[in-house]
Design a protein around this motif. Structure first.
Motif, PDB file in Angstrom:
ATOM      1  N   ALA A  48       0.837  -1.203   0.000  1.00  0.00           N
ATOM      2  CA  ALA A  48       0.000   0.000   0.000  1.00  0.00           C
ATOM      3  C   ALA A  48       0.873   1.255   0.000  1.00  0.00           C
ATOM      4  O   ALA A  48       0.577   2.234  -0.693  1.00  0.00           O
ATOM      5  N   ALA A  49       1.958   1.221   0.762  1.00  0.00           N
ATOM      6  CA  ALA A  49       2.866   2.364   0.821  1.00  0.00           C
ATOM      7  C   ALA A  49       3.538   2.616  -0.524  1.00  0.00           C
ATOM      8  O   ALA A  49       3.862   3.755  -0.866  1.00  0.00           O
ATOM      9  N   GLN A  50       3.713   1.549  -1.313  1.00  0.00           N
ATOM     10  CA  GLN A  50       4.310   1.671  -2.645  1.00  0.00           C
ATOM     11  C   GLN A  50       3.273   2.002  -3.722  1.00  0.00           C
ATOM     12  O   GLN A  50       3.615   2.138  -4.891  1.00  0.00           O
ATOM     13  N   GLY A  51       2.012   2.121  -3.321  1.00  0.00           N
ATOM     14  CA  GLY A  51       0.969   2.459  -4.278  1.00  0.00           C
ATOM     15  C   GLY A  51       0.537   1.310  -5.155  1.00  0.00           C
ATOM     16  O   GLY A  51      -0.057   1.518  -6.226  1.00  0.00           O
ATOM     17  N   LEU A  52       0.781   0.074  -4.707  1.00  0.00           N
ATOM     18  CA  LEU A  52       0.440  -1.098  -5.512  1.00  0.00           C
ATOM     19  C   LEU A  52      -0.925  -1.674  -5.156  1.00  0.00           C
ATOM     20  O   LEU A  52      -1.538  -2.355  -5.987  1.00  0.00           O
ATOM     21  N   GLU A  65      -4.108   0.847  -9.937  1.00  0.00           N
ATOM     22  CA  GLU A  65      -3.838   0.794 -11.382  1.00  0.00           C
ATOM     23  C   GLU A  65      -2.411   0.341 -11.642  1.00  0.00           C
ATOM     24  O   GLU A  65      -2.155  -0.490 -12.516  1.00  0.00           O
ATOM     25  N   THR A  66      -1.467   0.865 -10.850  1.00  0.00           N
ATOM     26  CA  THR A  66      -0.061   0.457 -11.003  1.00  0.00           C
ATOM     27  C   THR A  66       0.114  -1.013 -10.641  1.00  0.00           C
ATOM     28  O   THR A  66       0.808  -1.762 -11.326  1.00  0.00           O
ATOM     29  N   GLY A  67      -0.525  -1.442  -9.553  1.00  0.00           N
ATOM     30  CA  GLY A  67      -0.433  -2.840  -9.138  1.00  0.00           C
ATOM     31  C   GLY A  67      -1.059  -3.774 -10.148  1.00  0.00           C
ATOM     32  O   GLY A  67      -0.551  -4.877 -10.392  1.00  0.00           O
ATOM     33  N   GLU A  73       1.526  -8.197 -15.845  1.00  0.00           N
ATOM     34  CA  GLU A  73       2.817  -8.512 -16.462  1.00  0.00           C
ATOM     35  C   GLU A  73       3.360  -9.858 -15.962  1.00  0.00           C
ATOM     36  O   GLU A  73       3.813 -10.691 -16.746  1.00  0.00           O
ATOM     37  N   ILE A  74       3.303 -10.079 -14.654  1.00  0.00           N
ATOM     38  CA  ILE A  74       3.835 -11.335 -14.124  1.00  0.00           C
ATOM     39  C   ILE A  74       2.909 -12.501 -14.449  1.00  0.00           C
ATOM     40  O   ILE A  74       3.363 -13.626 -14.713  1.00  0.00           O
ATOM     41  N   VAL A  75       1.590 -12.264 -14.468  1.00  0.00           N
ATOM     42  CA  VAL A  75       0.650 -13.311 -14.878  1.00  0.00           C
ATOM     43  C   VAL A  75       0.895 -13.689 -16.336  1.00  0.00           C
ATOM     44  O   VAL A  75       0.854 -14.868 -16.704  1.00  0.00           O
ATOM     45  N   ARG A  76       1.137 -12.696 -17.169  1.00  0.00           N
ATOM     46  CA  ARG A  76       1.457 -12.953 -18.583  1.00  0.00           C
ATOM     47  C   ARG A  76       2.687 -13.852 -18.692  1.00  0.00           C
ATOM     48  O   ARG A  76       2.698 -14.827 -19.451  1.00  0.00           O
ATOM     49  N   ARG A  77       3.720 -13.550 -17.930  1.00  0.00           N
ATOM     50  CA  ARG A  77       4.932 -14.358 -17.950  1.00  0.00           C
ATOM     51  C   ARG A  77       4.631 -15.801 -17.543  1.00  0.00           C
ATOM     52  O   ARG A  77       5.047 -16.754 -18.199  1.00  0.00           O
ATOM     53  N   HIS A  78       3.904 -15.950 -16.428  1.00  0.00           N
ATOM     54  CA  HIS A  78       3.612 -17.281 -15.898  1.00  0.00           C
ATOM     55  C   HIS A  78       2.841 -18.118 -16.914  1.00  0.00           C
ATOM     56  O   HIS A  78       3.194 -19.278 -17.186  1.00  0.00           O
ATOM     57  N   ARG A  79       1.824 -17.541 -17.499  1.00  0.00           N
ATOM     58  CA  ARG A  79       0.956 -18.322 -18.388  1.00  0.00           C
ATOM     59  C   ARG A  79       1.592 -18.582 -19.748  1.00  0.00           C
ATOM     60  O   ARG A  79       1.341 -19.621 -20.358  1.00  0.00           O
ATOM     61  N   LEU A  80       2.419 -17.658 -20.211  1.00  0.00           N
ATOM     62  CA  LEU A  80       3.151 -17.932 -21.447  1.00  0.00           C
ATOM     63  C   LEU A  80       4.149 -19.064 -21.232  1.00  0.00           C
ATOM     64  O   LEU A  80       4.317 -19.925 -22.105  1.00  0.00           O
ATOM     65  N   ILE A 131      -4.303 -15.116 -21.110  1.00  0.00           N
ATOM     66  CA  ILE A 131      -2.948 -14.571 -21.065  1.00  0.00           C
ATOM     67  C   ILE A 131      -3.031 -13.081 -21.393  1.00  0.00           C
ATOM     68  O   ILE A 131      -3.419 -12.721 -22.513  1.00  0.00           O
ATOM     69  N   PRO A 132      -2.700 -12.200 -20.455  1.00  0.00           N
ATOM     70  CA  PRO A 132      -2.717 -10.767 -20.781  1.00  0.00           C
ATOM     71  C   PRO A 132      -1.775 -10.465 -21.944  1.00  0.00           C
ATOM     72  O   PRO A 132      -0.710 -11.084 -22.066  1.00  0.00           O
ATOM     73  N   ASP A 133      -2.167  -9.522 -22.802  1.00  0.00           N
ATOM     74  CA  ASP A 133      -1.270  -9.147 -23.879  1.00  0.00           C
ATOM     75  C   ASP A 133      -0.197  -8.204 -23.339  1.00  0.00           C
ATOM     76  O   ASP A 133      -0.140  -7.932 -22.131  1.00  0.00           O
ATOM     77  N   ALA A 134       0.654  -7.702 -24.227  1.00  0.00           N
ATOM     78  CA  ALA A 134       1.774  -6.874 -23.785  1.00  0.00           C
ATOM     79  C   ALA A 134       1.316  -5.589 -23.106  1.00  0.00           C
ATOM     80  O   ALA A 134       2.080  -4.971 -22.362  1.00  0.00           O
ATOM     81  N   ASP A 135       0.065  -5.186 -23.351  1.00  0.00           N
ATOM     82  CA  ASP A 135      -0.487  -3.984 -22.709  1.00  0.00           C
ATOM     83  C   ASP A 135      -1.283  -4.316 -21.448  1.00  0.00           C
ATOM     84  O   ASP A 135      -1.903  -3.439 -20.843  1.00  0.00           O
ATOM     85  N   GLY A 136      -1.312  -5.602 -21.071  1.00  0.00           N
ATOM     86  CA  GLY A 136      -2.026  -6.005 -19.866  1.00  0.00           C
ATOM     87  C   GLY A 136      -3.500  -6.278 -20.076  1.00  0.00           C
ATOM     88  O   GLY A 136      -4.224  -6.525 -19.109  1.00  0.00           O
ATOM     89  N   GLN A 137      -3.959  -6.239 -21.324  1.00  0.00           N
ATOM     90  CA  GLN A 137      -5.366  -6.464 -21.612  1.00  0.00           C
ATOM     91  C   GLN A 137      -5.659  -7.955 -21.757  1.00  0.00           C
ATOM     92  O   GLN A 137      -4.823  -8.713 -22.253  1.00  0.00           O
TER      93      GLN A 137
END
Length: 211
Positions: A48-52, A65-67, A73-80, A131-137
């Motif tokens: 929370a202090a980091q705004g995530l 939004e940042t989190g 991004e990490i979910v995309r990595r895992h699933r790919l 799998i999220p795309d490169a833009d997180g969608q």
């Protein structure tokens, strides 16, 4: 700076609301991660202090939004990685999770992009998770949990929970895999691709169909 511990927290929070709408609570997060509640409380305060994440004492936890971007991004990595291991190395869907947990933190962005391109930019992993795309969608169809599907409902298996490898093996033996068509015939009675079949009772809370 990103760290495996932070990534694991963000990924778990992200995953919790993919297939249902209730935000995760600190106690649920502790149970998912297998950690003491006090440890989770301390880490959530740091996030929370980091705004995530956004969080109030004893209340649910939501990604900022940042989190959300970092989690996607990490979910995309895992699933790919899971998809890559199944398609290129002959892993079965019950074997890939632990390998992906390690590799998701060490692959370079260049290698990840190469894997995505080689695989034809898949939209779903072997378990049916988007799998999220490169833009997180992400792109998902409307869905219903098998246990909530009404009698007469027919839908394609969109997703199977990957929480328990033994459960995945059980579903595999029953032929209950992503892409099969399930029709609800009555209480605990189902047809697979038009043929009545025995489906493990645990499927009610672990299989999602098209709505």
């Amino acid at each position: 700076m990103p760290s495996p511990a932070v990534d694991d927290y963000l990924k778990t929070i992200y995953h919790h609301t993919e297939w249902q709408s209730e935000s995760i609570t600190p106690s649920q997060l502790a149970a998912e991660l297998g950690l003491a509640p006090s440890s989770v409380t301390e880490m959530v305060q740091k996030l929370a202090a980091q705004g995530l994440v956004s969080h109030r004492p004893y209340g649910p936890i939501a990604l900022s939004e940042t989190g959300e971007r970092r989690a996607a991004e990490i979910v995309r990595r895992h699933r790919l990685v899971e998809t890559w291991l199944v398609r290129e190395f002959g892993y079965t869907w019950d074997e890939v999770h632990d390998e992906a947990e390690v590799l998701e933190h060490v692959l370079s962005d260049r290698l990840l992009e190469g894997i995505d391109e080689r695989l034809g930019r898949p939209r779903f992993d072997p378990h049916g998770d988007a799998i999220p795309d490169a833009d997180g969608q992400v792109h998902r169809e409307d869905f219903v949990l098998l246990g909530n599907a009404s009698e007469g409902h027919e839908g394609r298996v969109l997703r199977v929970s990957d929480r328990d490898p033994e459960l995945l093996r059980e579903f595999d033996r029953a032929g209950l895999v992503v892409g099969r068509t399930v029709r609800v015939l009555g209480p605990a009675r189902y047809a697979l691709d038009g043929v009545e079949a025995q489906i493990p009772a645990s499927a009610a809370d672990a299989v999602w169909l098209t709505a």
